[in-house]
Design an enzyme around this catalytic site. Structure first.
Site, PDB file in Angstrom:
ATOM      1  N   GLU A 266      -0.339 -43.628 -32.385  1.00  0.00           N
ATOM      2  CA  GLU A 266      -0.830 -43.741 -33.757  1.00  0.00           C
ATOM      3  C   GLU A 266       0.144 -44.679 -34.442  1.00  0.00           C
ATOM      4  O   GLU A 266       1.265 -44.309 -34.763  1.00  0.00           O
ATOM      5  CB  GLU A 266      -0.851 -42.349 -34.384  1.00  0.00           C
ATOM      6  CG  GLU A 266      -1.838 -42.240 -35.524  1.00  0.00           C
ATOM      7  CD  GLU A 266      -1.142 -42.341 -36.853  1.00  0.00           C
ATOM      8  OE1 GLU A 266      -1.042 -43.486 -37.356  1.00  0.00           O
ATOM      9  OE2 GLU A 266      -0.697 -41.309 -37.362  1.00  0.00           O
ATOM     10  N   CYS A 300       0.859 -44.112 -42.971  1.00  0.00           N
ATOM     11  CA  CYS A 300       0.183 -45.158 -42.180  1.00  0.00           C
ATOM     12  C   CYS A 300      -1.187 -45.457 -42.755  1.00  0.00           C
ATOM     13  O   CYS A 300      -1.743 -46.516 -42.510  1.00  0.00           O
ATOM     14  CB  CYS A 300       0.003 -44.702 -40.740  1.00  0.00           C
ATOM     15  SG  CYS A 300       1.542 -44.405 -39.922  1.00  0.00           S
TER      16      CYS A 300
HETATM   17  C1  SIN Z   1       0.586 -41.000 -41.140  1.00  0.00           C
HETATM   18  O1  SIN Z   1       1.036 -41.565 -42.094  1.00  0.00           O
HETATM   19  O2  SIN Z   1       0.845 -41.370 -40.005  1.00  0.00           O
HETATM   20  C2  SIN Z   1      -0.311 -39.801 -41.250  1.00  0.00           C
HETATM   21  C3  SIN Z   1      -0.970 -39.637 -42.533  1.00  0.00           C
HETATM   22  C4  SIN Z   1      -1.991 -38.525 -42.529  1.00  0.00           C
HETATM   23  O3  SIN Z   1      -2.098 -37.745 -41.590  1.00  0.00           O
HETATM   24  O4  SIN Z   1      -2.724 -38.453 -43.498  1.00  0.00           O
END
Ligand code: SIN
Length: 491
Positions: A266, A300
Site C-alpha cells: 500500500e 496516503c
Molecule cells: C493511509 O494513509 O495509508 C491509510 C489511510 C486510511 O486507512 O484511511
C-alpha cells in the site's frame, strides 16, 4: 538512557517498551534503545528497545514455530480471539487514543476515531475467519473432481507506517491472524508505542487461552533495512505486507523477489479531488475538509490536488479558505485542537519548499502559507489558487495541510489531469450528474473513488491502489485473500 519526561498520565503506566518475541517482553539483543518523541513539542516521551537483525530473526523463528499450531487452531477459536481483542481495545479506547496522540500528534478526537477504525479491522476479520471457503466440482472431462481449498500462506512480516499506528497494524495483523498466519510486525520508529500496546492485548488473549505465544511478535527498530533484509531472504518468511512510500516499496519488492514472496503493497498516493461546475460546493468543502485535513494531511488517501472547474474555482477557494480559517492548530492533546503537528521537522520544511515552489510559479496564497508560532512541528492550513499543474505541490505527495487548486475546463481535461500521475490510490469527485459519476468510475485510474464523499476508508471495503500506488487490497472480503494460498486437489 537520556532524560525522559514522565509519560502523560493518560497513557497506561505499564506501557510496554520492549520487544515482543514468542510471548515474552525482552530488551534488544545489544541493549540499544531509541527515543520516541512528541511531535507537538519535540520532547522525548520514552525510549523503546531497538531490535537488532538477530532479534528480527528470533521473532521470525517464534512466528514460524507457532505456525503449525495456529494454522490448526479451529477458525472459530481464531475468530473468538480476534473478537476478544476487539472488545479489549475498545474497552481501553482512551488509552489507545492517548497513545496515538502522544506519539503521532493527531488531535484526540481523530485518535479516538482511529482507535474505533483500527479495532474494527479486528472485528471484521474475526467475522471473516470462519468464512474461508473453497470449491469442488467435477472436471469438464468427467474424469475426476477438482477440490480447490484455501490455506494460510504462513509467517508474515508486516511493516507499518507512523500515520495510523493502530489501524495500519490491525489492517494487516487481523486478516493474517484470521487466516492462520503468525506475524512479525515492524512498526515505524516514530510511533512504536501504540503497536506495542495492541500486541500486548493480543498476547494477553492468546496466553489466557493457552494458544501459541509466537503468533504475534513486534520488533521496533531504527535499523529497518538491516533488520528487514535477512528476513526477506529467510525461507521461513512467506509473506510481506508494507504500507509506506513507493520508493521504499520498490526496495522491498526487490528484496521479496529473492524468495518470490507473496506481497501486499500500500504505497504512495496523489489523490485528485475533482469539483465539477454542477457540484454542491458546500458539500464539496465539507468532503474536502476530511479528504485533506485528516491527520493534518498526512494520509496516503489525502486529497493532494484540487481539480476544480474554472467557473467555480474562486467560489470553492473562498469557501475552503473560510473553513480552513475555522481550524485550530495546536497539540493534539489540547481540547479544541483540530489540526495537530506534522511528524518531524523535515516534514514542515518539505511543505514549505512545495508552497514556495508553487508561489514562484504564479500561485497565490489564499490562506495560510506559513508556520504558527508553536514549539512543535506545525504548519498552518493553506489554500493555494491558480497553481500550475507542473508545480511540485501537485506532482509530489504533500503529506501536509496544503490544498493546491488547479482549474480545468471540461470533463476530459479533468480526467486527463486526474490520471496524469504515476499514482492511483484514490480519487474524489463532486458532481450531481449520475452519468458522469459512472464515467469517472470507468475512466479514473485509481483503486478507490469517492463520489460526493471525502472519505472512502472502511474496514469492510477493499482498500488499495493501482499503478505505482501498490499491489493487493486490505479490508473487505479481499483483505484475507492476501494471506491465503489456493491449493488445488485433483481427486
Ligand atoms: C493511509 O494513509 O495509508 C491509510 C489511510 C486510511 O486507512 O484511511
Amino acid at each position: 538512557m537520556t532524560d525522559v519526561a514522565p509519560l502523560p498520565a493518560s497513557l497506561p503506566g505499564d506501557l510496554p517498551t520492549d520487544l515482543l518475541i514468542g510471548g515474552r517482553w525482552r530488551p534488544g539483543g545489544d541493549g540499544g534503545r531509541f527515543a520516541v518523541h512528541d511531535p507537538a513539542t519535540g520532547a522525548v516521551l520514552t525510549e523503546v528497545a531497538d531490535a537488532t537483525p538477530a532479534d528480527g530473526l528470533d521473532a521470525l523463528a517464534a512466528a514460524h514455530e507457532a505456525w503449525p499450531a495456529w494454522q490448526a487452531t479451529p477458525p472459530r477459536v481464531r475468530s473468538e480471539v480476534l473478537r476478544e481483542v476487539w472488545e479489549r481495545v475498545m474497552a481501553r479506547a482512551d488509552e489507545f487514543a492517548a497513545c496515538i496522540t502522544a506519539e503521532g500528534g493527531k488531535p484526540l478526537a481523530e485518535a479516538r476515531a482511529e482507535t474505533a477504525y483500527g479495532a474494527e479491522f479486528v472485528r471484521w476479520f474475526s467475522e471473516q475467519a470462519v468464512r474461508i471457503t473453497g470449491t469442488v466440482r467435477t472436471a469438464p472431462s468427467g474424469a475426476n473432481r477438482q477440490l480447490v481449498m484455501r490455506r494460510g500462506v504462513g509467517p508474515a512480516l508486516l511493516i507499518t507506517p507512523w500515520n495510523f499506528p493502530l489501524a495500519m497494524a490491525t489492517r494487516k495483523a487481523a486478516p493474517a491472524l484470521a487466516a492462520g498466519c503468525p506475524v512479525v510486525i515492524k512498526p515505524a520508529a516514530y510511533t512504536p508505542l501504540t503497536t506495542l500496546l495492541f500486541a500486548d492485548v493480543v498476547r494477553e488473549v492468546l496466553a489466557e487461552r493457552d494458544l501459541p505465544p509466537g503468533v504475534i511478535n513486534v520488533v521496533p527498530t531504527t535499523r529497518a533495512a538491516a533488520l528487514t533484509d535477512p528476513l526477506l531472504r529467510d525461507p521461513r518468511l512467506r509473506k510481506l505486507s508494507f504500507t509506506g512510500s513507493t520508493e521504499v516499496g520498490r526496495v522491498l519488492l526487490r528484496g521479496a523477489a529473492h524468495n518470490v514472496l507473496r506481497t501486499s503493497m500500500e504505497l504512495g498516493g496523489n489523490a485528485p479531488f475533482l469539483v465539477f461546475d454542477d457540484a454542491d460546493l458546500d458539500a464539496a468543502v465539507e468532503g474536502a475538509m476530511v479528504a485533506k485535513m485528516r491527520n493534518a494531511g498526512q494520509t496516503c488517501v489525502a486529497a493532494n490536488r484540487f481539480l476544480v472547474h474554472e467557473d467555480v474555482a474562486e467560489a470553492f477557494a473562498a469557501k475552503l479558505s473560510a473553513a480552513f480559517g475555522g481550524l485550530v492548530v495546536g497539540p493534539g492533546s489540547h481540547e479544541g485542537t483540530t489540526v495537530g503537528p506534522l511528524i518531524r521537522p523535515s516534514a514542515v520544511s518539505f511543505v514549505e519548499e512545495l508552497v514556495g515552489d508553487a508561489v514562484s510559479r504564479g500561485a497565490s496564497v489564499v490562506t495560510g502559507g506559513d508556520r504558527p508560532d508553536l514549539a512543535g512541528y506545525f504548519y498552518n492550513p493553506t489554500v493555494l489558487l491558480r497553481v500550475r499543474p507542473e508545480a511540485r505541490v501537485v506532482t509530489e505527495e504533500i503529506f501536509g495541510p496544503v490544498a493546491p487548486i488547479v482549474t480545468f475546463r471540461d470533463e476530459d481535461e479533468a480526467i486527463a489531469l486526474a490520471n496524469g500521475t504515476p499514482f492511483g490510490l484514490v480519487a474524489y469527485a463532486y458532481t450531481r450528474d449520475l452519468d458522469r459519476a459512472f464515467r469517472l468510475a470507468e475512466r479514473i485510474e485509481a483503486g478507490m473513488l469517492g463520489i460526493n464523499r471525502g472519505l472512502v476508508s472502511d474496514p469492510s471495503a477493499p482498500f488499495g491502489g493501482v499503478k505505482s500506488s501498490g499491489l493487493g487490497r486490505e479490508g473487505g472480503e479481499q483483505g484475507i485473500e492476501e494471506y491465503l494460498e489456493t491449493i488445488y486437489v485433483a481427486i
